[in-house]
Enzyme design. Structure first.
Site, short mmCIF file in Angstrom:
data_model
loop_
_atom_site.label_atom_id
_atom_site.label_comp_id
_atom_site.label_asym_id
_atom_site.label_seq_id
_atom_site.Cartn_x
_atom_site.Cartn_y
_atom_site.Cartn_z
N LYS A 66 0.85 -1.21 0.00
CA LYS A 66 0.00 0.00 0.00
C LYS A 66 0.88 1.25 0.00
O LYS A 66 2.09 1.16 0.19
CB LYS A 66 -0.92 -0.03 1.21
CG LYS A 66 -0.21 0.14 2.54
CD LYS A 66 -1.16 -0.10 3.72
CE LYS A 66 -0.40 0.07 5.02
NZ LYS A 66 -1.17 -0.42 6.18
N ARG B 6 -11.25 1.12 13.96
CA ARG B 6 -11.03 1.93 12.77
C ARG B 6 -12.17 1.67 11.79
O ARG B 6 -12.94 2.55 11.48
CB ARG B 6 -9.67 1.55 12.17
CG ARG B 6 -9.18 2.43 11.07
CD ARG B 6 -7.68 2.28 10.85
NE ARG B 6 -7.29 0.98 10.29
CZ ARG B 6 -6.04 0.68 9.93
NH1 ARG B 6 -5.07 1.57 10.08
NH2 ARG B 6 -5.75 -0.52 9.45
N TYR C 279 14.21 32.62 7.32
CA TYR C 279 12.98 33.37 7.59
C TYR C 279 12.83 33.70 9.07
O TYR C 279 13.22 32.91 9.94
CB TYR C 279 11.76 32.54 7.15
CG TYR C 279 11.60 32.51 5.65
CD1 TYR C 279 11.39 33.68 4.92
CD2 TYR C 279 11.67 31.31 4.97
CE1 TYR C 279 11.26 33.63 3.54
CE2 TYR C 279 11.53 31.25 3.59
CZ TYR C 279 11.33 32.43 2.87
OH TYR C 279 11.21 32.40 1.53
N MET D 112 11.05 26.55 1.43
CA MET D 112 10.29 25.66 0.55
C MET D 112 11.20 24.77 -0.29
O MET D 112 10.98 23.57 -0.42
CB MET D 112 9.38 26.49 -0.37
CG MET D 112 8.43 25.65 -1.19
SD MET D 112 7.42 26.64 -2.30
CE MET D 112 6.27 27.39 -1.18
C1 LIG Z 1 -0.44 -1.46 6.84
C2 LIG Z 1 -1.08 -2.70 7.30
C3 LIG Z 1 -0.30 -3.83 7.52
C4 LIG Z 1 1.21 -3.81 7.43
O1 LIG Z 1 1.78 -3.15 8.55
P1 LIG Z 1 3.35 -3.05 8.75
O2 LIG Z 1 3.49 -2.58 10.14
O3 LIG Z 1 3.85 -2.05 7.76
O4 LIG Z 1 3.92 -4.38 8.52
C5 LIG Z 1 -0.96 -5.00 7.86
N1 LIG Z 1 -2.30 -5.04 7.98
C6 LIG Z 1 -3.06 -3.96 7.79
C7 LIG Z 1 -4.54 -4.07 7.95
C8 LIG Z 1 -2.49 -2.75 7.45
O5 LIG Z 1 -3.27 -1.67 7.27
#
Ligand SMILES: *Cc1c(COP(=O)(O)O)cnc(C)c1O
Length: 368
Positions: free
Chosen positions: A36, A135, A261, A309
């Site tokens: 992801k 969640r 800045y 920036m």
């Molecule tokens: C991101 C995620 C993982 C992987 O987590 P890591 O700590 O990066 O290994 C596994 N399961 C779910 C549901 C996630 O959202």
């Protein structure tokens, strides 16, 4: 092409980390490579072939665009979405055989309709809030939650091919408790359905779970961080991304000069300052002001003044050899001297996964 700042992606390290991670998976359990967030900023299209090479049979994604890239690369294995999809996402991913999570009756009915019209033929994963991530998963410790769960089971029946949860903490004591609670809830689901344990993939646990000493009862680990060397350097995992930029100017400024800045910093003596071609546009975050350094030619140079920036300024008074055009190591070991994960996390006040996903998007990527 002459990028001002760039991420160097070490493909061979991703492969090595994957090999080490696969070696930690207990016999008879599965492994899901989590790609992801554009493979945690590394570029998913470049990482898919690496996981295919080692025979990984399951990939985790979140967006439809990621699913598309994985299928385009010719991956024919299981493709699991790691969060609840929107109805639009479910519809849009039908052609890519994405295995969705379900935790509500509306999602269950939507998927049922696609199954009935032969547009969805994959496993659906019932996602349980066993240990308090709260969640998007279903809470089945309450009466109403159990009712919802029974209804989902009624709607989807044998199409539920997975039951999963996500642990909010991998601290050993919490992990043990979460894992036990999840197993109890899985048992409850099995008792209240026609599903049999052997036909269902029960999965929980991420990278930290895989490297913990707690033996969690899971059929599959879903791991991202570990592939990118975000944890456990002591086990040989190496971080897979460096961030570099260049010295664009060298100037001498007298004692008392203000720098940057808001004149937030002043020179305590005459100093030679290097301007460097990276700024908050590239994920060199402003919060690092006053507590960060970069490495140039094997030496650490403190960053002075607020982060601009497109530029930062570093004190190179003590680095005699530095020249305009030199490479600057913002993270990793670009030139020998190292800005370590611990240093980066401290100076940017966040975790490496946050930095990688950001840097990968905001900088040109060079593949090794
Ligand atoms: C991101 C995620 C993982 C992987 O987590 P890591 O700590 O990066 O290994 C596994 N399961 C779910 C549901 C996630 O959202």
């Amino acid at each position: 092409m002459c990028p001002a700042s760039w991420c160097t992606i070490h493909r061979e390290r991703i492969s090595k980390n994957l090999e080490l991670a696969l070696g930690l998976v207990p016999a008879g359990r599965w492994f899901c490579a989590v790609l992801k967030a554009d493979a945690y900023g590394h570029g998913i299209s470049q990482v898919v072939p690496l996981v295919q090479e080692q025979g990984v049979t399951c990939i985790g994604i979140t967006s439809n665009a990621e699913a598309r890239v994985v299928r385009d690369a010719g991956f024919g294995g299981a493709l699991i979405r790691l969060r609840t999809a929107t109805p639009q996402e479910i519809d849009g991913a039908l052609g890519d055989q994405v295995e969705e999570q379900v935790a509500s009756i509306s999602t269950a009915r939507l998927i049922r309709a696609y199954i009935d019209t032969n547009r969805y033929g994959d496993r659906v994963h019932l996602s349980l809030n066993a240990s308090g991530m709260s969640r998007d998963a279903l809470e089945v410790s309450t009466g109403p939650g159990q009712d919802t769960c029974r209804q989902i089971l009624g709607v989807l029946g044998k199409n539920i091919g997975g039951i999963c949860t996500h642990f909010p903490s991998n601290e050993p004591h919490e992990l043990t408790q979460s894992s036990e609670l999840f197993q109890q809830q899985v048992s409850w689901v099995l008792e209240n359905s026609d599903l049999s344990r052997k036909d269902v993939l029960v999965h929980a646990g991420s990278s930290l779970t895989l490297v913990s000493d707690v033996d969690v009862d899971t059929d599959m680990y879903r791991c991202g961080a570990i592939l990118y060397g975000i944890l456990k350097p002591e086990h040989g995992f190496r971080s897979t991304m460096d961030l570099g930029a260049r010295v664009v100017s060298l100037q001498e400024y007298p004692k008392g000069s203000s720098v940057g800045y808001d004149r937030a910093s002043h020179l305590d003596q005459d100093r030679r300052l290097a301007c460097i071609s990276i700024g908050y546009e590239n994920g060199f975050r402003r919060i690092a002001h006053g507590k960060c350094a970069v490495s140039i030619g094997n030496a650490l140079a403190p960053v002075v003044g607020k982060i601009s920036m497109n530029a930062i300024v570093a004190d190179v008074t003590n680095i005699a050899s530095v020249q305009v055009g030199d490479k600057v190591n913002v993270f990793g070991d670009v030139n020998g001297a190292r800005i370590s994960p611990q240093m980066a996390e401290a100076q940017f006040q966040t975790i490496l996964a946050d930095l990688f996903t950001d840097w990968g998007l905001r900088n040109h990527r060079v593949y090794r």
